[in-house]
Design a protein around this motif. Structure first.
Motif, PDB file in Angstrom:
ATOM      1  N   ASP A  91     -37.721 -15.502 -42.454  1.00 25.33           N
ATOM      2  CA  ASP A  91     -36.156 -15.282 -43.524  1.00 25.33           C
ATOM      3  C   ASP A  91     -37.182 -13.972 -44.419  1.00 25.33           C
ATOM      4  O   ASP A  91     -38.016 -14.176 -44.513  1.00 25.33           O
ATOM      5  N   TRP A  92     -37.353 -12.191 -43.983  1.00 22.70           N
ATOM      6  CA  TRP A  92     -37.517 -12.155 -44.709  1.00 22.70           C
ATOM      7  C   TRP A  92     -36.518 -11.033 -46.106  1.00 22.70           C
ATOM      8  O   TRP A  92     -37.139 -10.701 -47.105  1.00 22.70           O
ATOM      9  N   GLU A  94     -35.993 -13.533 -48.022  1.00 21.77           N
ATOM     10  CA  GLU A  94     -36.492 -14.577 -48.617  1.00 21.77           C
ATOM     11  C   GLU A  94     -38.354 -14.556 -49.039  1.00 21.77           C
ATOM     12  O   GLU A  94     -39.012 -14.636 -50.671  1.00 21.77           O
ATOM     13  N   ASP A 329     -39.888 -18.851 -44.229  1.00 21.08           N
ATOM     14  CA  ASP A 329     -39.155 -18.485 -45.074  1.00 21.08           C
ATOM     15  C   ASP A 329     -40.088 -18.010 -46.466  1.00 21.08           C
ATOM     16  O   ASP A 329     -39.516 -17.645 -47.512  1.00 21.08           O
TER      17      ASP A 329
END
Ligand code: GLC
Length: 605
Positions: A91-92, A94, A329
Motif C-alpha cells: 500500500d504505497w 501509506e 503498508d
C-alpha cells in the motif's frame, strides 16, 4: 551585480566539497567502527515481498517450527510466479520510510540496517540487474531506499544495507538450501550469479544512496562450508573499499574479524554475548520470534528482556541491533512500537550508561543482581554504572571487586545526584538502596571515581542478601575461562572431577566471624569419595556418599543425576582481610565427582 569576496567564495566551495572530501578520506581500519561502538544500539528492518504474506500462505501457516516469516517462499514451497503476486498487496499511499527512522530515533537507536535484498532475491530498489524488484512488481516508481537514506540523513541516523549474497532464490544459479540435495549449481554457474547479480547490485547500493555506513551480509557459517569462494568474497571487499572505503562490513560475509576488512563480528541470531571481546561485535536480535512480519506471532519479548540484551552486550563491549518487521503498508506493529517507546524512554534517562560505554574487567556473571557498564568521562573521571535488574529487597546493593573508593554514588535518574550512603571494606561495597526501585525496568546506580578505579577480579562476589557462592566459574585458576562451567538443562553447572583435585577461591572477610559451609555435588560412583576444606588454618574433612538419580518428569522414565547439599561444618575466621578457601576433592579410584558449588555464609548463632 553583487560582488563576493574571494574568502567567502573559498569558504563556500570548501563547504560544498566537504562531504566529498570527508567521504573520500579512508579512515584507518581500527578507527572505522568507532561510531558503531559508540552507537551500541541500532534498528534492523526486515521488509520485502514476504511481509505481505504475513506468515500465512493459502490459509496455511508457515510450515517450519522456526517460522521466520521471510523464509515462507522456501518453507512453503511457493513457486516464484505466485510469490511475486504478493507485491500487489503493498500500500504505497501509506508507506513512509521516514516513520521508520522516527521510530528508531525515538527508541534511542543510532543506525538502521534494512534488508535491501533478502533470500528471496528480490531487490527493494529498482535495480537494473536481477529478474525482479519490488518497485516493478508492485507498480511504483518510488525508491524506498532513497527515501530512507534521505530520512536517515535528516534525522542523523546511520544507514546500512542488509544484502543476502550467498542465498538467492530468485536467480537461477543463486543458492537455495535444496541445492545440497539437487547439486544443481556448478561453481561456474554460481560465479555467473555472483558476477551478474551480486557485484552489480552492490555497486548500485554503494553508488546511488550517498554514504552507506554498513553492508550487512548474511552467511551464518564460514564460507568454506558453502558454495562461496574466497575470491568472490575478496572481490566484494575490494568493491566496497573502492566505492565506500569507510563502510563497515560484518563477519557474516563469511570470513572472521581477524581479516582487517571485517569491521565487526555478528553473533548468531539472538545470540547474546557471554564474554568480553576486544573487537567490535553485535547481536542481531528479534523483538519477537520472526524477523519479517508474521501475523501469527506470539513470542513477543518484554521490554525488560530487550533492555537486558542491550545492557548485557554493552557490558561485554558489544552492540545490539533490534529487528522490527513492518507490514506491507509500512506500519510497524503496535507490539514493537510500544517496546521501542519504552526503551527510548529508558535510554533518554540512562543513555549515558550505554552510548560510548563498555564493560569492566570483572567476570560477566560476577553479580547476581545485574550487570556493570563503564565509561571514562571527558573530565577524566571513571563512571561505573550498576545496571540493577533485581532491586534488593533488603535495601543493600552489594558490589564486589571494586577496591578503590568512589567519589560519588548516586542514582542516574537523579539530576541532583543526591549521594547514596555506602560502606566499603576491602573489595566489598554496600550501597544503601532506596526501598523502591527508581526504574520500572532497570535501575542504574552510578559509582564515580576521580583517579581511575582499581578492580579485583579474583575475589568471589557476595550474593544478594549476603553469602558467597564458590563455583567453577570463580575459581582463581579458571578466571580466564569464564563460562567453562555451564548449566546443561537438567543438571546444575558443574566441574567433572576425575582424580584428586584442589580448587581455590579468594574471599574477603570483613571481621572476626564464623562461617557455615556446605557443598552441592553429585556422586554417581559406587565408592566413597572424600573432600577436605581448608581455610583460616582449619581443615574439615567429609565423605561424599553416592547421590543416585532424581526423576526429571514423572511417568516418563526420565532421570538425571541427583545433586545433593552436604553440610561441611563451620570455620572461624579470626582475621579480617583476604583469605583463600581451598577444597581438595578425592573421588574414589576410577570414578568422578561432579562439583557444583560451595556455599559460605555467616553463621547465625
Ligand atoms: C538468518 C535468517 C534470516 C535473517 C537473519 C538475521 O540468517 O536466514 O532470515 O535475516 O538471520 O540475522
Amino acid at each position: 551585480m553583487k560582488k563576493y569576496s574571494p574568502i567567502i567564495i573559498f569558504v563556500q566551495v570548501c563547504l560544498l566539497l566537504m562531504p566529498v572530501l570527508l567521504k573520500s578520506q579512508p579512515i584507518a581500519p581500527s578507527e572505522r567502527p568507532q561510531w558503531f561502538t559508540d552507537a551500541r544500539f541500532g534498528m534492523f528492518i526486515h521488509w520485502g515481498v514476504y511481509s505481505a504474506a504475513e506468515g500465512i500462505w493459502k490459509g496455511e501457516p508457515h510450515r517450519h517450527f522456526n517460522n521466520y516469516a521471510e523464509w515462507i517462499m522456501y518453507r512453503n514451497s511457493i513457486p516464484m510466479e505466485e510469490y511475486i503476486q504478493l507485491a500487489q498487496r503493498f500500500d504505497w499511499d501509506e508507506i513512509n520510510p521516514e516513520k521508520w527512522v522516527l521510530a528508531a530515533k525515538k527508541a534511542g537507536m543510532k543506525y538502521i540496517t534494512i534488508t535491501a535484498k533478502h533470500h528471496d532475491g528480490i531487490a527493494l530498489w529498482d535495480s537494473k540487474v536481477g529478474g525482479h524488484t519490488l518497485p516493478k512488481l508492485s507498480g511504483t516508481t518510488r525508491d524506498v531506499l532513497a527515501e530512507l537514506a534521505k530520512a536517515c540523513q535528516k534525522h542523523d541516523i546511520k544507514l546500512g544495507f542488509y544484502y543476502s549474497h550467498w542465498v538467492d532464490w530468485e536467480h537461477p544459479f543463486g543458492w537455495s538450501h535444496n541445492q545440497e540435495l539437487a547439486g544443481k549449481v556448478t561453481p561456474e554457474q554460481y560465479n555467473q550469479y555472483w558476477q551478474d547479480k551480486v557485484i552489480p547490485q552492490l555497486r548500485e547500493l554503494l553508488s546511488n544512496y550517498g554514504e552507506v555506513a554498513m553492508l550487512w551480509f548474511d552467511m551464518w557459517i564460514p564460507h568454506e562450508q558453502t558454495v562461496v569462494e574466497r575470491q568472490q568474497i575478496d572481490q566484494v571487499l575490494a568493491l566496497i573499499r573502492e566505492l565506500q572505503p569507510n563502510c563497515l562490513i560484518n563477519s557474516r560475509l563469511g570470513i572472521p574479524v581477524s581479516n582487517e576488512n571485517i569491521d565487526f563480528e555478528t553473533l548468531g541470531d539472538n545470540q547474546l554475548g557471554s564474554n568480553y571481546k576486544k573487537h567490535p561485535w553485535q547481536t542481531p536480535g528479534t523483538i519477537a520470534h520472526s524477523w519479517g512480519y508474521n501475523a501469527l506471532e506470539n513470542q513477543w519479548k518484554s521490554t525488560t528482556q530487550l533492555l537486558h540484551a542491550l545492557i548485557g552486550n554493552v557490558s561485554l563491549n558489544g552492540n545490539f541491533m533490534l529487528n522490527v518487521g513492518p507490514r506491507a503498508d509500512g506500519s510497524i506493529p503496535y507490539e514493537s512500537v510500544s517496546r521501542l517507546e519504552d526503551i527510548g524512554q529508558w535510554l533518554a534517562i540512562n543513555g549515558e550508561s550505554i552510548y560510548g560505554s563498555g564493560g569492566v574487567d570483572l567476570a560477566p556473571t560476577q553479580h547476581d543482581w545485574g550487570k556493570i557498564t563503564y565509561k571514562k568521562q571527558k573530565n577524566g573521571t571513571d563512571n561505573v554504572y550498576l545496571q540493577v535488574y533485581n532491586w534488593p529487597l533488603d535495601k543493600v546493593l552489594r558490589i564486589s571487586g571494586v577496591t578503590s573508593q568512589p567519589t560519588g554514588v548516586y542514582l542516574l535518574n537523579d539530576k541532583l545526584k543526591t549521594s547514596l550512603t555506602y560502606t566499603q571494606q576491602g573489595p566489598y561495597l554496600h550501597v544503601q538502596a532506596p526501598r523502591v526501585a527508581p526504574d520500572r525496568f532497570v535501575s542504574v546506580v552510578v559509582l564515580e571515581f576521580e583517579t581511575g578505579m582499581q578492580l579485583d577480579k579474583e575475589v568471589v562476589a557476595e550474593a544478594s542478601f549476603g553469602g558467597y557462592s564458590l563455583r567453577g566459574n570463580n575459581i582463581i585458576d579458571h578466571l580466564d575461562a569464564p563460562n567453562k562451567v555451564r548449566f546443561d538443562g537438567t543438571r546444575p553447572e558443574h566441574l567433572v572431577i576425575t582424580g584428586p583435585t584442589t580448587l581455590r577461591w579468594k574471599i574477603y572477610v570483613d571481621q572476626h566471624m564464623v562461617y557455615n559451609f556446605d557443598m552441592s555435588y553429585s556422586n554417581q560412583g559406587k565408592g566413597e569419595a572424600s573432600i577436605t576444606l581448608q581455610a583460616s588454618d582449619t581443615e574439615l574433612t567429609n565423605e561424599l556418599p553416592h547421590t543416585g538419580k532424581i526423576v526429571v518428569e514423572p511417568n516418563q522414565d526420565y532421570y538425571t543425576d541427583e545433586f545433593r547439599e552436604k553440610p561441611l561444618g563451620k570455620i572461624t575466621f579470626t582475621e579480617a582481610g583476604y583469605h583463600e578457601v581451598t577444597l581438595l576433592i578425592a573421588p574414589a579410584d576410577g570414578e568422578a565427582i561432579l562439583f557444583n558449588r560451595l556455599w559460605m555464609e555467616k553463621a547465625k548463632d
